[in-house]
Motif scaffolding. Structure first.
Motif, short mmCIF file in Angstrom:
data_model
loop_
_atom_site.label_atom_id
_atom_site.label_comp_id
_atom_site.label_asym_id
_atom_site.label_seq_id
_atom_site.Cartn_x
_atom_site.Cartn_y
_atom_site.Cartn_z
N ARG A 1 0.81 -1.42 -0.07
CA ARG A 1 -0.08 0.00 0.08
C ARG A 1 0.90 1.20 0.02
N ALA A 2 1.88 1.32 0.90
CA ALA A 2 2.68 2.44 0.73
C ALA A 2 3.42 2.50 -0.59
N THR A 3 3.93 1.53 -1.25
CA THR A 3 4.46 1.52 -2.36
C THR A 3 3.39 2.27 -3.77
N VAL A 4 2.07 1.72 -3.41
CA VAL A 4 1.24 2.30 -4.33
C VAL A 4 0.97 3.79 -4.27
N ALA A 5 1.14 4.18 -2.84
CA ALA A 5 0.91 5.52 -2.78
C ALA A 5 1.97 6.41 -3.18
N THR A 6 3.25 5.83 -2.97
CA THR A 6 4.46 6.49 -3.55
C THR A 6 4.39 6.59 -4.95
N GLN A 7 4.18 5.46 -5.63
CA GLN A 7 4.14 5.46 -7.18
C GLN A 7 2.92 6.53 -7.81
N GLU A 8 1.89 6.73 -7.03
CA GLU A 8 0.90 7.73 -7.38
C GLU A 8 1.63 9.04 -7.23
N ARG A 9 2.34 9.41 -6.17
CA ARG A 9 3.04 10.70 -6.00
C ARG A 9 3.97 10.81 -7.41
N LEU A 10 4.59 9.90 -7.57
CA LEU A 10 5.74 9.80 -8.72
C LEU A 10 4.86 9.99 -10.15
N ASP A 11 3.90 9.33 -10.27
CA ASP A 11 2.92 9.62 -11.54
C ASP A 11 2.61 11.10 -11.54
N THR A 12 2.08 11.50 -10.82
CA THR A 12 1.75 12.84 -10.32
C THR A 12 2.70 13.91 -10.82
N ALA A 13 3.99 13.67 -10.45
CA ALA A 13 5.32 14.27 -10.59
C ALA A 13 5.48 14.30 -12.03
N ARG A 14 5.52 13.25 -12.49
CA ARG A 14 6.04 13.04 -13.84
C ARG A 14 5.22 13.78 -14.92
N GLU A 15 3.74 13.82 -14.66
CA GLU A 15 2.78 14.43 -15.38
C GLU A 15 3.27 15.96 -15.12
N GLY A 16 3.36 16.34 -14.03
CA GLY A 16 3.50 17.85 -13.74
C GLY A 16 4.93 18.36 -14.47
N LEU A 17 5.88 17.40 -14.42
CA LEU A 17 7.16 17.91 -15.07
C LEU A 17 7.17 18.08 -16.43
N THR A 18 6.46 17.04 -17.04
CA THR A 18 6.30 17.08 -18.45
C THR A 18 5.31 18.25 -18.90
N ALA A 19 4.28 18.65 -18.15
CA ALA A 19 3.69 19.85 -18.33
C ALA A 19 4.64 20.97 -18.42
N ILE A 20 5.54 21.16 -17.40
CA ILE A 20 6.39 22.24 -17.27
C ILE A 20 7.26 22.39 -18.49
N GLU A 21 7.94 21.15 -19.01
CA GLU A 21 8.64 21.08 -20.14
C GLU A 21 8.13 21.68 -21.52
N ALA A 22 6.69 21.02 -21.51
CA ALA A 22 6.02 21.40 -22.71
C ALA A 22 5.72 22.86 -22.56
N ARG A 23 5.48 23.37 -21.48
CA ARG A 23 5.33 24.92 -21.39
C ARG A 23 6.43 25.80 -21.70
N ALA A 24 7.39 25.48 -21.25
CA ALA A 24 8.87 26.05 -21.49
C ALA A 24 9.11 26.15 -23.00
#
Length: 341
Positions: A253-276
């Protein structure tokens, strides 16, 4: 005297003592339980540690590196935009007209300095940043005279601005294209960090399968002690069974929660890179990158229970290894089984 006829007789077989088979079954259950505990706990601890390390690297290195490149690119582009705008509108003759341009250029220089500590492209990335720093110095040496020194000499001013544009945008060698290459490599590295690979998935599969085998072995041991040894429930084995179930659920369960945070961060960083990469609306893009960066920093912060799960799993794994030894070993060392064996 007539000899007596020989009669066929069955060969003599030693009767197996009733405790002998029970002892062997207990030894088999103990061996399987210890082996399953060792394999499952090794796979679980290594797999969980890898995910937590990935989250830590994402928070301390990957996210700041991607954000830093995007912020530096936007600061450079905005500095150039402010400089050219001041020249085109004629306000370059006004005292203090280059303050905004200088502020953005200083922000870009500071961003490059921070990137040298957090970039995730290794030696190749360090080489790119060293080159970019040198080209940025040349760019500053062209754009600053073009907006201040040669305000009354249109020919020299145009030449300096043209040099600055080439140093900023020239394909392959300009500051922005070099940062684009660095960002591309960092995005690839960031994606690998934030995604569960085949090896990690295999580790979790081995861990969960090993815990399942351990749980079934403990249930079988409890049934064996109840049916053959007259024990209703063995406290040692029951505690080991409960810990096994907890180990199969809580770290996952802790790993799933951590992976969800990583997925959200990856999406956010992809949006930042595209916006730049979208050079329209530089001020709005800078605001978006700053706002998203703060949001990602909060999302990547690990919760306390997730940080302590590893040490809890380590302690529970040690008990899961020792409790079956205590429970079954106590029965194996009983006087009855020593005599029966």
């Amino acid at each position: 005297m007539t000899p007596r006829p020989l009669r066929w007789t069955r060969p003599f077989r030693a009767r197996r003592r009733p405790g002998s088979r029970t002892r062997r079954l207990l030894e088999l259950h103990l061996a399987v339980a210890v082996l399953a505990a060792l394999v499952s706990m090794t796979a679980l601890l290594v797999s969980y540690r890898e995910v937590q390390n990935a989250a830590g690297e994402m928070r301390t290195r990957a996210a700041p590196a991607v954000q830093g490149v995007s912020s530096t690119q936007l600061a450079l582009l905005r500095a150039h935009h402010e400089a050219v705008t001041s020249v085109n509108t004629g306000i370059d003759r006004v005292v203090g007209a280059g303050a905004r341009y200088e502020a953005q250029l200083a922000a870009a220089s500071q961003g490059l300095s921070r990137l040298s500590d957090v970039q995730i492209d290794g030696a190749r990335g360090r080489g790119v940043l060293e080159t970019v720093t040198g080209v940025l110095t040349s760019y500053s040496g062209s754009i600053t005279p073009g907006t201040t020194t040669y305000v009354d000499d249109e020919l020299m001013q145009g030449q300096k601005l043209a040099e600055a544009v080439r140093q900023l945008d020239r394909p392959g060698t300009g500051v922005v294209p070099r940062l684009d290459v660095l960002q591309h490599h960092q995005m690839q590295r960031m994606s690998r960090i934030s995604t569960l690979g085949p090896l990690q998935l295999t580790g979790w599969a081995v861990a969960e399968l090993g815990l399942l085998v351990l749980a079934l072995t403990l249930v079988s041991s409890l049934w064996l002690l109840r049916s053959r040894c007259g024990r209703s429930l063995d406290a040692w084995l029951l505690a080991a069974l409960l810990l096994t179930v907890a180990l199969a659920v809580v770290p996952l369960r802790a790993t799933v929660a951590t992976q969800e945070r990583l997925d959200t961060a990856r999406e956010g960083l992809t949006a930042i890179e595209a916006r730049a990469r979208d050079h329209d609306g530089l001020a709005a893009a800078q605001s978006f990158v700053t706002r998203t960066s703060f949001d990602l920093r909060d999302r990547l912060a690990a919760e306390r229970w997730q940080s302590w799960t590893y040490y809890g799993a380590l302690g529970a794994g040690t008990l899961v290894l020792l409790l079956p030894v205590a429970g079954l070993g106590r029965r194996l060392n009983a006087d009855y089984y020593w005599r029966a064996g």
